[in-house]
Motif scaffolding. Structure first.
Motif, PDB file in Angstrom:
ATOM      1  N   GLY A 158       3.189 -14.504  10.138  1.00 59.53           N
ATOM      2  CA  GLY A 158       1.841 -14.439   9.605  1.00 59.53           C
ATOM      3  C   GLY A 158       0.749 -14.293  10.638  1.00 59.53           C
ATOM      4  N   ARG A 159       1.102 -14.114  11.886  1.00 61.71           N
ATOM      5  CA  ARG A 159       0.129 -14.001  12.975  1.00 61.71           C
ATOM      6  C   ARG A 159       0.302 -12.652  13.667  1.00 61.71           C
ATOM      7  N   ILE A 160      -0.826 -12.026  14.042  1.00 61.46           N
ATOM      8  CA  ILE A 160      -0.799 -10.767  14.778  1.00 61.46           C
ATOM      9  C   ILE A 160      -0.957 -11.064  16.265  1.00 61.46           C
ATOM     10  N   VAL A 161      -0.049 -10.510  17.070  1.00 57.71           N
ATOM     11  CA  VAL A 161      -0.025 -10.776  18.502  1.00 57.71           C
ATOM     12  C   VAL A 161      -0.278  -9.487  19.282  1.00 57.71           C
ATOM     13  N   TRP A 162      -1.257  -9.537  20.176  1.00 61.01           N
ATOM     14  CA  TRP A 162      -1.564  -8.410  21.065  1.00 61.01           C
ATOM     15  C   TRP A 162      -1.026  -8.732  22.458  1.00 61.01           C
ATOM     16  N   PRO A 163      -0.399  -7.765  23.123  1.00 62.33           N
ATOM     17  CA  PRO A 163       0.137  -8.023  24.462  1.00 62.33           C
ATOM     18  C   PRO A 163      -0.950  -8.371  25.469  1.00 62.33           C
ATOM     19  N   GLU A 164      -0.716  -9.405  26.227  1.00 61.36           N
ATOM     20  CA  GLU A 164      -1.600  -9.737  27.339  1.00 61.36           C
ATOM     21  C   GLU A 164      -1.119  -8.977  28.561  1.00 61.36           C
ATOM     22  N   ALA A 165      -1.808  -7.892  28.881  1.00 58.43           N
ATOM     23  CA  ALA A 165      -1.404  -7.029  29.993  1.00 58.43           C
ATOM     24  C   ALA A 165      -2.585  -6.125  30.324  1.00 58.43           C
ATOM     25  N   ALA A 166      -2.442  -5.378  31.404  1.00 65.20           N
ATOM     26  CA  ALA A 166      -3.486  -4.428  31.797  1.00 65.20           C
ATOM     27  C   ALA A 166      -3.375  -3.200  30.912  1.00 65.20           C
ATOM     28  N   VAL A 167      -4.269  -3.094  29.918  1.00 70.50           N
ATOM     29  CA  VAL A 167      -4.219  -1.988  28.963  1.00 70.50           C
ATOM     30  C   VAL A 167      -5.609  -1.399  28.768  1.00 70.50           C
ATOM     31  N   LEU A 168      -5.636  -0.205  28.196  1.00 74.62           N
ATOM     32  CA  LEU A 168      -6.896   0.365  27.750  1.00 74.62           C
ATOM     33  C   LEU A 168      -7.313  -0.351  26.475  1.00 74.62           C
ATOM     34  N   THR A 193       1.648  -5.847   7.152  1.00 74.01           N
ATOM     35  CA  THR A 193       1.052  -4.554   6.795  1.00 74.01           C
ATOM     36  C   THR A 193      -0.229  -4.769   6.001  1.00 74.01           C
ATOM     37  N   ALA A 194      -0.175  -5.672   5.033  1.00 75.71           N
ATOM     38  CA  ALA A 194      -1.354  -5.966   4.220  1.00 75.71           C
ATOM     39  C   ALA A 194      -2.462  -6.601   5.059  1.00 75.71           C
ATOM     40  N   GLN A 195      -2.085  -7.459   5.993  1.00 73.93           N
ATOM     41  CA  GLN A 195      -3.083  -8.105   6.858  1.00 73.93           C
ATOM     42  C   GLN A 195      -3.844  -7.075   7.684  1.00 73.93           C
TER      43      GLN A 195
END
Length: 280
Positions: A189-199, A265-267
């Motif tokens: 139920g949680r969305i996780v974004w990578p912690e890294a050097a990204v645009l 997907t709905a989130q």
């Protein structure tokens, strides 16, 4: 250049596929190879994430040229270009560059030139993608700069290897981003974004703002390759596909497959709709 006692001025002469190019400024070709840009999908004269485009173009121009870009300047150029092209739906790219490199290299602020490109709108990819994980760290990743050779190189290599695109991970073995996408993962139920050097992609920022607005739990944390199987789903995101499901990720240790996850997907769809498009 002094040659046999005579002074010769070397000028540019260009040909494309054996035909002379007499209507292209060579200085322009050189200049746009060292700059930055932003791309957007315009529909009905509207674009999603407009404030983030405004911030990106201004911030990046200050960093590269010492001079920002007022929002109304580039927006008026885009509106004019769309009108002249006779379209309301299009793919638009604004490239900021300068032909006065000498001043910039001396630390003198120069207002960048802006090249607006209008092309046909791009439809959503529409099917989950299979990704090949590749160790690669993009130079100066916080800028959407024109040095994108490595992105297309690794994307093509992944396709030749039987995958749909490349997913990058850094020297620590942590997922960062894909060739032309950001990526996020769903877990309980949680969305996780990578912690890294990204645009910091525009659509990524739209989704992050939308997730916060809709009260959906999300966070940014390291995503090691050896933990991919602990996630329920993965999604690629850019201006073309705000939430394209990932079918599988192949790493040196093996392949992790993902099944459709209706909850996440709905989130993400709800978060995307929470930040509507605005007039360009």
């Amino acid at each position: 250049m002094d040659w046999f006692g005579e002074t010769w001025r070397v000028t540019d002469y260009l040909e494309l596929d054996g035909e002379p190019l007499d209507r292209v400024d060579p200085g322009l070709l050189r200049a746009i190879s060292s700059g930055h840009f932003t791309s957007m999908q315009v529909r009905g004269g509207l674009v999603r994430g407009l404030p983030f485009h405004v911030e990106r173009l201004d911030r990046s121009s200050v960093e590269l040229f010492g001079h920002g870009v007022p929002a109304e300047r580039w927006r008026s150029y885009v509106r004019s270009a769309l009108e002249r092209a006779g379209v309301a739906d299009a793919s638009v790219r604004i490239t900021a560059f300068t032909r006065d490199r000498a001043k910039v290299d001396q630390g003198i602020a120069v207002a960048p030139e802006l090249l607006v490109t209008v092309s046909a709108p791009i439809a959503s990819t529409g099917r989950p993608l299979r990704l090949l994980a590749v160790e690669h760290e993009r130079p100066v990743p916080h800028l959407k700069h024109t040095g994108s050779f490595s992105l297309s190189y690794y994307g093509r290599a992944a396709k030749l290897d039987g995958h749909d695109d490349a997913l990058f991970y850094d020297r620590a073995g942590h997922v960062s981003e894909a060739s032309i996408w950001n990526i996020c993962f769903a877990q309980a139920g949680r969305i996780v974004w990578p912690e890294a050097a990204v645009l910091p992609g525009i659509t990524m920022q739209v989704l992050q703002a939308g997730l916060a607005a809709t009260g959906t739990p999300s966070e940014t944390r390291p995503v090691p390759l050896d933990e991919l199987a602990t996630y329920d789903a993965a999604y690629l995101t850019n201006s073309i596909d705000p939430a394209l499901p990932v079918a599988a990720i192949t790493t040196p240790a093996g392949t992790t497959s993902y099944q459709p996850d209706p909850t996440s997907t709905a989130q993400i769809e709800k978060a995307y709709k929470a930040k509507p498009a605005q007039p360009i």
